[in-house]
Every structure is written in C-alpha cells, then in structure tokens.
Motif scaffolding. Sequence first.
Motif, PDB file in Angstrom:
ATOM      1  N   ARG A 217     -14.414  17.967  -3.927  1.00  0.00           N
ATOM      2  CA  ARG A 217     -14.108  16.597  -3.516  1.00  0.00           C
ATOM      3  C   ARG A 217     -12.651  16.500  -3.047  1.00  0.00           C
ATOM      4  N   PRO A 218     -12.367  15.535  -2.173  1.00  0.00           N
ATOM      5  CA  PRO A 218     -10.981  15.359  -1.732  1.00  0.00           C
ATOM      6  C   PRO A 218     -10.003  15.069  -2.876  1.00  0.00           C
ATOM      7  N   ASP A 219     -10.466  14.431  -3.961  1.00  0.00           N
ATOM      8  CA  ASP A 219      -9.571  14.171  -5.099  1.00  0.00           C
ATOM      9  C   ASP A 219      -9.591  15.316  -6.113  1.00  0.00           C
ATOM     10  N   HIS A 220     -10.325  16.376  -5.819  1.00  0.00           N
ATOM     11  CA  HIS A 220     -10.419  17.593  -6.636  1.00  0.00           C
ATOM     12  C   HIS A 220     -10.973  17.340  -8.039  1.00  0.00           C
ATOM     13  N   SER A 221     -11.803  16.306  -8.203  1.00  0.00           N
ATOM     14  CA  SER A 221     -12.354  15.999  -9.524  1.00  0.00           C
ATOM     15  C   SER A 221     -13.537  16.904  -9.885  1.00  0.00           C
ATOM     16  N   ASP A 222     -14.278  17.384  -8.900  1.00  0.00           N
ATOM     17  CA  ASP A 222     -15.379  18.323  -9.133  1.00  0.00           C
ATOM     18  C   ASP A 222     -15.808  18.931  -7.794  1.00  0.00           C
ATOM     19  N   ASP A 223     -16.897  19.696  -7.831  1.00  0.00           N
ATOM     20  CA  ASP A 223     -17.360  20.366  -6.609  1.00  0.00           C
ATOM     21  C   ASP A 223     -18.730  19.855  -6.155  1.00  0.00           C
ATOM     22  N   ASP A 224     -18.970  18.558  -6.340  1.00  0.00           N
ATOM     23  CA  ASP A 224     -20.246  17.945  -5.937  1.00  0.00           C
ATOM     24  C   ASP A 224     -20.055  16.953  -4.791  1.00  0.00           C
ATOM     25  N   SER A 225     -19.251  17.302  -3.823  1.00  0.00           N
ATOM     26  CA  SER A 225     -18.908  16.345  -2.775  1.00  0.00           C
ATOM     27  C   SER A 225     -19.988  16.199  -1.710  1.00  0.00           C
ATOM     28  N   PHE A 226     -20.650  17.292  -1.343  1.00  0.00           N
ATOM     29  CA  PHE A 226     -21.578  17.246  -0.214  1.00  0.00           C
ATOM     30  C   PHE A 226     -23.019  17.232  -0.680  1.00  0.00           C
TER      31      PHE A 226
ATOM     32  N   TYR B  12     -12.474   5.976   1.329  1.00  0.00           N
ATOM     33  CA  TYR B  12     -11.199   5.403   0.928  1.00  0.00           C
ATOM     34  C   TYR B  12     -10.835   5.802  -0.499  1.00  0.00           C
ATOM     35  N   GLY B  13     -11.840   5.908  -1.362  1.00  0.00           N
ATOM     36  CA  GLY B  13     -11.603   6.288  -2.747  1.00  0.00           C
ATOM     37  C   GLY B  13     -11.378   7.776  -2.950  1.00  0.00           C
ATOM     38  N   LYS B  14     -11.344   8.540  -1.873  1.00  0.00           N
ATOM     39  CA  LYS B  14     -11.097   9.990  -1.910  1.00  0.00           C
ATOM     40  C   LYS B  14     -12.158  10.768  -2.692  1.00  0.00           C
ATOM     41  N   LYS B  15     -13.388  10.242  -2.679  1.00  0.00           N
ATOM     42  CA  LYS B  15     -14.487  10.974  -3.303  1.00  0.00           C
ATOM     43  C   LYS B  15     -15.237  11.834  -2.294  1.00  0.00           C
TER      44      LYS B  15
ATOM     45  N   LEU C  45       0.809  -1.217   0.000  1.00  0.00           N
ATOM     46  CA  LEU C  45       0.000   0.000   0.000  1.00  0.00           C
ATOM     47  C   LEU C  45       0.842   1.266   0.000  1.00  0.00           C
ATOM     48  N   ALA C  46       2.098   1.164   0.377  1.00  0.00           N
ATOM     49  CA  ALA C  46       2.970   2.336   0.429  1.00  0.00           C
ATOM     50  C   ALA C  46       3.353   2.822  -0.962  1.00  0.00           C
ATOM     51  N   GLN C  47       3.232   2.000  -1.975  1.00  0.00           N
ATOM     52  CA  GLN C  47       3.588   2.382  -3.331  1.00  0.00           C
ATOM     53  C   GLN C  47       2.418   3.135  -3.952  1.00  0.00           C
ATOM     54  N   GLU C  48       2.632   4.362  -4.382  1.00  0.00           N
ATOM     55  CA  GLU C  48       1.552   5.230  -4.855  1.00  0.00           C
ATOM     56  C   GLU C  48       0.804   4.677  -6.071  1.00  0.00           C
ATOM     57  N   PRO C  49       1.458   4.184  -7.142  1.00  0.00           N
ATOM     58  CA  PRO C  49       0.674   3.667  -8.271  1.00  0.00           C
ATOM     59  C   PRO C  49      -0.224   2.496  -7.866  1.00  0.00           C
ATOM     60  N   VAL C  50       0.295   1.635  -7.011  1.00  0.00           N
ATOM     61  CA  VAL C  50      -0.506   0.510  -6.540  1.00  0.00           C
ATOM     62  C   VAL C  50      -1.656   1.029  -5.691  1.00  0.00           C
ATOM     63  N   LEU C  51      -1.375   2.004  -4.840  1.00  0.00           N
ATOM     64  CA  LEU C  51      -2.399   2.590  -3.984  1.00  0.00           C
ATOM     65  C   LEU C  51      -3.488   3.239  -4.828  1.00  0.00           C
ATOM     66  N   SER C  52      -3.084   3.966  -5.870  1.00  0.00           N
ATOM     67  CA  SER C  52      -4.056   4.631  -6.730  1.00  0.00           C
ATOM     68  C   SER C  52      -4.978   3.605  -7.407  1.00  0.00           C
ATOM     69  N   GLN C  53      -4.397   2.522  -7.924  1.00  0.00           N
ATOM     70  CA  GLN C  53      -5.206   1.485  -8.564  1.00  0.00           C
ATOM     71  C   GLN C  53      -6.094   0.783  -7.536  1.00  0.00           C
ATOM     72  N   ARG C  54      -5.548   0.540  -6.347  1.00  0.00           N
ATOM     73  CA  ARG C  54      -6.319  -0.122  -5.291  1.00  0.00           C
ATOM     74  C   ARG C  54      -7.509   0.753  -4.891  1.00  0.00           C
ATOM     75  N   ARG C  55      -7.297   2.066  -4.789  1.00  0.00           N
ATOM     76  CA  ARG C  55      -8.405   2.973  -4.468  1.00  0.00           C
ATOM     77  C   ARG C  55      -9.506   2.886  -5.527  1.00  0.00           C
ATOM     78  N   LYS C  56      -9.104   2.852  -6.790  1.00  0.00           N
ATOM     79  CA  LYS C  56     -10.082   2.748  -7.869  1.00  0.00           C
ATOM     80  C   LYS C  56     -10.843   1.429  -7.793  1.00  0.00           C
ATOM     81  N   ASP C  57     -10.120   0.347  -7.524  1.00  0.00           N
ATOM     82  CA  ASP C  57     -10.767  -0.966  -7.431  1.00  0.00           C
ATOM     83  C   ASP C  57     -11.769  -1.012  -6.281  1.00  0.00           C
ATOM     84  N   ILE C  58     -11.385  -0.466  -5.145  1.00  0.00           N
ATOM     85  CA  ILE C  58     -12.288  -0.462  -3.990  1.00  0.00           C
ATOM     86  C   ILE C  58     -13.478   0.446  -4.249  1.00  0.00           C
TER      87      ILE C  58
END
Length: 181
Positions: free
Chosen positions: A84-93, A133-136, A18-31
């Motif tokens: 959103r925490p991942d800064h993808s848009d402003d529809d978080s709440f 966990y997915g930073k949404k 989990l410490a490896q960022e690319p793996v973490l990023s893919q794991r977040r997407k999968d979850i």
Amino acid sequence: MTRLLTLLLSLAVCLPSLAQEPVLSQRRKDIRTSGDVAAGLLPVAAATAGLLEKDPTGLKQAALACAGTFGVTYLLKKAVHKDRPDHSDDDSFPSRHTAMAFTLATFLQQRYGWQWGVPAYAAATYIGWTRLYGKKHDGWDVAAGAAIGTGCALLFTRRKCHDTRLTLAPTPNGLYASWRF
C-alpha cells in the motif's frame, strides 16, 4: 446551489491548513473514514431499492454480484501482494472498497435505472477517491477495483421488467403487434 457554494468556500478556507502535516494526516483519516461510511451505505441503498421495488430476484442478483466481486478481489490481493502507498500492509491491489462500491452502483443502475444509478455512481466514485486520498491505494488499484466491480455486476444483473406485454390485434390492413417493456 447554496450547498455547493458553501462547500467550495469551506475548501478555500481550509486549503492553507493542508500544508501542515499533522492536520493533513488527521484530514486524510477523516476523509478515509467518510469513504468507509459511504461504502457501508451503498449496500443499504441496494437493499432498500430491492425492498421498495418488491424485487427478491434483484436482491439475489446483488448478493451474487457482491460475492463474485469479493472472491475475485480476495484472490487477487492474496496473489499479487502489492504494498500500500502508506506501507501498512501488502494487500493494495485491487481496491475492495472501490470494487464493492462499483458492483452496487452498477447493479442499481442496471436493475432499476439511472435514477438509482447516478447517485450510486457518485458515491462509488467518491469512495474510490477517498482510497486514493487516504493513501490506501494508487490509481491502478482503484481502477482495477472499479473494473472488477462493474464486470461482476454486469455478469449477474438483469434489468427488471416492470410491465412486459405482447399485444396482437387485427386491423383493417392486417395485424397490429406491439411489444411493451
């Protein structure tokens, strides 16, 4: 028990990666994707419960609760514009995934009892966690979604009466009355 041990062992083996960022990023997407799948399965569970119980009234109540939840979350998202925490848009709440999940979990528990409610609440909680966990979403988004969903379901859902019966019978000492539901 074996499944739980397998899951815990798998997590222990995977934690160092989990410490490896690319793996973490893919794991977040999968979850996050697994949470999306679970969110799609809850309406199927509610419809299945309604069909198994031969309960068109319950299906209508679920539809009204979901429509109310959708409307409230839509209006809040458009009014608040929280990033959103991942800064993808402003529809978080608030978290609509979590709101809809808790709407259906509360509907299932209120209408058909805890045998339907416990697994539904477990799924709803998992869906909320995947959004975190997915930073949404952050915790406030998920908590607000859960509260909105629960509130809408409580507003529209009535417990299904299976065998409601009033019995009156004379006895030597008076009248016997019984209300069974």
